[in-house]
Design an enzyme around this catalytic site. Structure first.
Site, PDB file in Angstrom:
ATOM      1  N   SER A  59       0.851  -1.201   0.000  1.00 50.44           N
ATOM      2  CA  SER A  59       0.000   0.000   0.000  1.00 50.44           C
ATOM      3  C   SER A  59       0.881   1.244   0.000  1.00 50.44           C
ATOM      4  O   SER A  59       2.060   1.176  -0.380  1.00 50.44           O
ATOM      5  CB  SER A  59      -0.947  -0.030   1.203  1.00 50.44           C
ATOM      6  OG  SER A  59      -1.920   0.982   1.073  1.00 50.44           O
ATOM      7  N   ASN A  60       0.346   2.360   0.423  1.00 50.47           N
ATOM      8  CA  ASN A  60       1.124   3.614   0.418  1.00 50.47           C
ATOM      9  C   ASN A  60       0.691   4.469   1.608  1.00 50.47           C
ATOM     10  O   ASN A  60      -0.178   4.071   2.385  1.00 50.47           O
ATOM     11  CB  ASN A  60       0.930   4.341  -0.916  1.00 50.47           C
ATOM     12  CG  ASN A  60      -0.533   4.581  -1.205  1.00 50.47           C
ATOM     13  OD1 ASN A  60      -1.217   5.290  -0.474  1.00 50.47           O
ATOM     14  ND2 ASN A  60      -1.039   3.949  -2.256  1.00 50.47           N
ATOM     15  N   TYR A  61       1.258   5.649   1.715  1.00 54.02           N
ATOM     16  CA  TYR A  61       1.039   6.469   2.919  1.00 54.02           C
ATOM     17  C   TYR A  61      -0.263   7.266   2.916  1.00 54.02           C
ATOM     18  O   TYR A  61      -0.511   8.024   3.825  1.00 54.02           O
ATOM     19  CB  TYR A  61       2.204   7.456   3.087  1.00 54.02           C
ATOM     20  CG  TYR A  61       3.482   6.796   3.520  1.00 54.02           C
ATOM     21  CD1 TYR A  61       3.559   6.141   4.744  1.00 54.02           C
ATOM     22  CD2 TYR A  61       4.610   6.820   2.698  1.00 54.02           C
ATOM     23  CE1 TYR A  61       4.737   5.535   5.151  1.00 54.02           C
ATOM     24  CE2 TYR A  61       5.792   6.218   3.096  1.00 54.02           C
ATOM     25  CZ  TYR A  61       5.849   5.576   4.326  1.00 54.02           C
ATOM     26  OH  TYR A  61       7.005   4.977   4.726  1.00 54.02           O
ATOM     27  N   SER A  62      -1.069   7.145   1.877  1.00 52.10           N
ATOM     28  CA  SER A  62      -2.294   7.964   1.833  1.00 52.10           C
ATOM     29  C   SER A  62      -3.179   7.696   3.056  1.00 52.10           C
ATOM     30  O   SER A  62      -3.470   6.544   3.390  1.00 52.10           O
ATOM     31  CB  SER A  62      -3.065   7.637   0.549  1.00 52.10           C
ATOM     32  OG  SER A  62      -4.309   8.280   0.596  1.00 52.10           O
ATOM     33  N   ALA A 114      -5.112   7.267  -3.523  1.00 56.08           N
ATOM     34  CA  ALA A 114      -3.802   6.926  -4.058  1.00 56.08           C
ATOM     35  C   ALA A 114      -3.888   5.461  -4.481  1.00 56.08           C
ATOM     36  O   ALA A 114      -3.701   4.547  -3.671  1.00 56.08           O
ATOM     37  CB  ALA A 114      -2.735   7.129  -2.995  1.00 56.08           C
TER      38      ALA A 114
END
Ligand code: C5P
Length: 410
Positions: free
Chosen positions: A217-220, A283
């Site tokens: 995943s990502n930091y969103s 994101a």
């Protein structure tokens, strides 16, 4: 014109309307009005004074609106403060038939029953339609109270002249249904520039599974998407928020929880046809594991793990090419660490968007996870608008200030 045949203006469709009924003979007309509004897609909740409930039984209103009717401050099972709950919920309050008594009590700030207390707890436009005997209506006391309410921003729909219940002919009849509905629509139009619109917002970072316990995943954080959804709902839109993140819910925002880009695309496809505006703040991952293990990958049996990633099709660009998305105003978001404007412009064109919001993720005080944001909003007509650092909610409002006038007229 009979109420059930009076067309309900588009602005009122889907709106959350609190219908407050006070004790006048014309109260019976409000059942028809509530029915017409509910049939037109309005969400109607009714609160009545004790006197109103002697003219018309609460079950009539419950029957036509499908919602329980409030008749007192102490009687509600669901909420310890039903007036605050109703005042918070409502996007428009309509009080009718406003008697001389209720007008006087509202003007003097009383809050000792469900109707006056709800009006005091209101955060939305208020429309009142007086109806009473002509002698009562003409008294300076009543006229001064009406003037006080007008002065405070309440819309007053003047009563009409005609046959009155007392047998007199004079001014005091509840205004015609078309006038009541027009006044409600006018009050809404000036306040809710997204009334009658359907908006889809996406929020959060997608989660692409490696196995049954791990994902990429990502930091969103999803905060920008939630801010956009709340801002659109506060402007009257019906909002669907397709999200991987969890934040407090907001009136008028329907949540669809998803995890992966594929799930997000499926939800978007299901909704896009009816939408006016899509704001892609999510994101979405660019890559996902080419294969997802069907059970937990064990370290003991896997000394070295190599993940093969495949790229994920661009959701917003894919949708943009589909017939159902034709005419939907599509706003993308681009998180950039350099050359905001140039990168944003290139993405807007490549993804077939009508607008893009580029924000600078190299700054420490804005962007991912922060409550603040800053950036630049660009449109296909070449216009570009810098947004200085502000809260994400303020930024959501500024973005909508720019986008709403560009939506296709309905
Ligand atoms: O290319 P980039 O990821 O920077 O573009 C960001 C914009 O494109 C966002 O609006 C995002 O929601 C959207 N996007 C998408 N599908 C992807 C990746 C990004 O719709 N696979």
């Amino acid at each position: 014109m009979p109420l059930d045949r009076t067309p309900v203006p588009d602005e009122l469709r889907g709106l959350r309307l609190a219908l407050l009924v006070s004790g006048g003979i014309a109260a019976y007309k409000l059942v028809d009005l509530a029915s017409a509004l509910a049939q037109a897609g309005c969400q109607v909740r009714v609160a009545m004074t004790q006197s109103a409930a002697r003219f018309v039984g609460p079950p009539s209103f419950q029957g036509v609106t499908g919602n329980a009717v409030l008749t007192g401050l102490w009687l509600s099972a669901g909420s310890p403060e039903p007036h605050v709950e109703l005042g918070d919920w409502a996007q428009l309050i309509f009080l009718a038939p406003a008697t001389a008594n209720i007008i006087g009590r509202v003007a003097s700030g009383r809050s000792d029953d469900i109707v006056t207390a709800t009006l005091l707890a209101a955060r939305c436009p208020v429309v009142i339609a007086p109806a009473m005997n002509d002698a009562m209506w003409s008294k300076p006391a009543v006229q001064e109270n009406v003037a006080t309410l007008r002065h405070r921003g309440v819309t007053v729909v003047e009563p009409e002249t005609g046959h009155l219940a007392s047998g007199h002919v004079g001014t005091g009849r509840l205004a015609d249904a078309s006038k009541l509905l027009k006044a409600m629509a006018d009050a809404v139009r000036s306040r809710y520039d997204l009334a009658g619109r359907r908006v889809i917002v996406t929020a959060g970072g997608t989660r692409e599974p490696i196995d049954t316990v791990r994902f990429i995943s990502n930091y969103s954080s999803g905060k920008m998407g939630f801010a956009l959804a709340s801002a659109a709902a506060d402007r009257g839109a019906r909002v669907t928020l397709v999200t991987t993140a969890n934040h407090p819910e907001h009136h008028g925002v329907e949540l669809r929880h998803v995890a992966t880009a594929d799930e997000m695309l499926a939800e978007l496809r299901a909704e896009i046809r009816a939408a006016d505006l899509l704001m892609m703040a999510a994101a979405v991952a660019d890559f996902r594991p080419a294969k997802t293990a069907t059970s937990k990958i064990r370290r003991e049996s896997t000394p070295k793990l190599t993940l093969e990633l495949e790229s994920i099709p661009d959701l917003v660009a894919t949708l943009g090419r589909e017939k159902d998305a034709e005419g939907v105003f599509r706003v993308g978001f681009a998180a950039e660490d350099s050359d905001l404007a140039a990168e944003g412009l290139e993405k807007m064109n490549r993804k077939g968007l009508q607008a893009i919001v580029a924000n600078d993720i190299s700054r420490k005080d804005t962007g991912f996870g922060s409550d603040d944001n800053a950036g630049v909003v660009m449109f296909t007509d070449g216009s570009s608008h810098e947004l200085e650092k502000m809260t994400k909610r303020e930024m959501a409002d500024r973005i909508l200030d720019l986008v709403v006038p560009r939506l296709k007229k309905t």
